[in-house]
Scaffold this active site. Structure first.
Site, PDB file in Angstrom:
ATOM      1  N   TYR A  33       0.821  -1.208   0.000  1.00  0.00           N
ATOM      2  CA  TYR A  33       0.000   0.000   0.000  1.00  0.00           C
ATOM      3  C   TYR A  33       0.853   1.256   0.000  1.00  0.00           C
ATOM      4  O   TYR A  33       2.070   1.194   0.198  1.00  0.00           O
ATOM      5  CB  TYR A  33      -0.963  -0.003   1.194  1.00  0.00           C
ATOM      6  N   LYS A 147       6.448  -2.061   1.813  1.00  0.00           N
ATOM      7  CA  LYS A 147       5.278  -1.478   2.499  1.00  0.00           C
ATOM      8  C   LYS A 147       4.074  -2.404   2.381  1.00  0.00           C
ATOM      9  O   LYS A 147       3.134  -2.140   1.634  1.00  0.00           O
ATOM     10  CB  LYS A 147       4.984  -0.086   1.936  1.00  0.00           C
ATOM     11  N   GLU A 179      11.683   2.374  14.294  1.00  0.00           N
ATOM     12  CA  GLU A 179      10.811   3.458  13.808  1.00  0.00           C
ATOM     13  C   GLU A 179       9.535   3.472  14.628  1.00  0.00           C
ATOM     14  O   GLU A 179       9.352   2.654  15.534  1.00  0.00           O
ATOM     15  CB  GLU A 179      10.511   3.269  12.316  1.00  0.00           C
ATOM     16  N   LEU A 204      10.938   1.237   7.112  1.00  0.00           N
ATOM     17  CA  LEU A 204      10.380   1.701   5.850  1.00  0.00           C
ATOM     18  C   LEU A 204      11.162   2.934   5.402  1.00  0.00           C
ATOM     19  O   LEU A 204      11.484   3.805   6.218  1.00  0.00           O
ATOM     20  CB  LEU A 204       8.900   2.066   6.014  1.00  0.00           C
TER      21      LEU A 204
END
Ligand code: PDD
Length: 284
Positions: A33, A147, A179, A204
């Site tokens: 996505y 992702k 993250e 990411l």
């Protein structure tokens, strides 16, 4: 009011948009996505999101169903049809529907879904007060640079944060912050250096991260891409996160410890201003 959403070539009222129960996105989280923000009715960093989508698909050996131009046209059509001035466009591509089997289908027919979410992004209360975060172990899979829609653990992290009276969670692996649940994490050291984890398979590769680091360097701010610990973050002058939906958002508390003054700091505040100014100019 009902939105118009995009499903496999058709623009439909959201109530009529359907995906198969055999869709591999539903059965295996076999999908990727992107989230692209919209300000003033224009797309922020569309190209970056389109390129990362192509990369995610490639890493999973999934055919890319749309050219960048076709994807841009769909984004723009959804903005127009939904009268979207500010908010996000969510895009998901899955390997499509096939009888349940761990092996990929031979001739996959990808499912493509896009929808809009109207939301005030620029004028955000959290940008004025700053966010509180907690730390949690990072137990996600090892290819966080793709992702994918496997977002259960980030959801659990967000819920753990809420239960603890915080806004979000930073994930920690081997003693270092990877993250946030849906954002990249930064600190500003006492000497004014911006520190954020280096790129790799552990995080990411944020599109907002790339832009913010470029703007920071252009503004003569010092940037260091390396891992940092929770203890170092608690001792830092400032902390912040970046993502397509939050831009640059100050973090003022970590595991109950105030960071710096406990209020949004000048570096995060300035970077948010620069980011908004520059990306609005470049928006498409
Ligand atoms: N999340 N890290 C993770 C785990 C993310 O899910 C995201 C984005 C980011 C920031 O990437 P970008 O700057 O390209 O948005 C980092 C989106 C916004 C979401 O899941 O809603």
């Amino acid at each position: 009011m009902s939105r118009t959403v995009y499903v496999n070539g058709a623009y439909l009222p959201e109530e009529e948009a359907k995906v198969s129960v055999f869709d591999r996105g539903f059965l295996f989280a076999d999908g990727v996505y992107e989230v692209t923000s919209v300000i003033d009715g224009k797309l922020i960093d569309f190209e970056g999101h389109a390129r990362r989508l192509a990369r995610s698909l490639g890493e999973l050996e999934m055919p890319n169903p749309l050219t960048e131009d076709a994807l841009l046209a769909i984004h723009r059509e959804l903005v127009a049809r939904n009268d979207l001035t500010e908010g996000m466009i969510y895009l998901q591509v899955t390997r499509g529907a096939a009888d349940r089997d761990f092996a990929y289908p031979k001739d996959p027919d990808p499912t493509v879904v896009l929808f809009t979410q109207a939301r005030s992004l620029v004028d955000s209360p959290a940008a004025r007060t700053g966010m509180k975060v907690i730390s949690i172990p990072d137990i996600r899979w090892g290819r966080r640079d793709i992702k994918t829609v496997q977002l259960l653990y980030p959801s659990m992290g967000k819920m753990a944060a809420k239960k603890a009276g915080a806004d979000d969670a930073w994930m920690v692996e081997d003693g270092f912050v990877t993250e946030g649940t849906s954002n990249n994490a930064y600190i500003v050291t006492r000497t004014g250096k911006i520190v954020t984890r280096h790129l790799g398979e552990e995080i990411l590769h944020g599109i907002t991260r790339a832009a913010v680091l470029r703007f920071a360097r252009e503004a003569q701010m010092e940037v260091e891409e390396r891992p940092f610990t929770i203890a170092e973050a608690q001792e830092a002058e400032e902390a912040f996160i970046t993502s397509a939906s939050t831009f640059v958002m100050p973090v003022v508390e970590l595991d109950g410890t105030p960071i710096g003054t406990g209020k949004p700091g000048p570096v995060a505040t300035r970077l948010r201003e620069i980011y908004l100014e520059e990306t609005r100019k470049a928006a498409t």
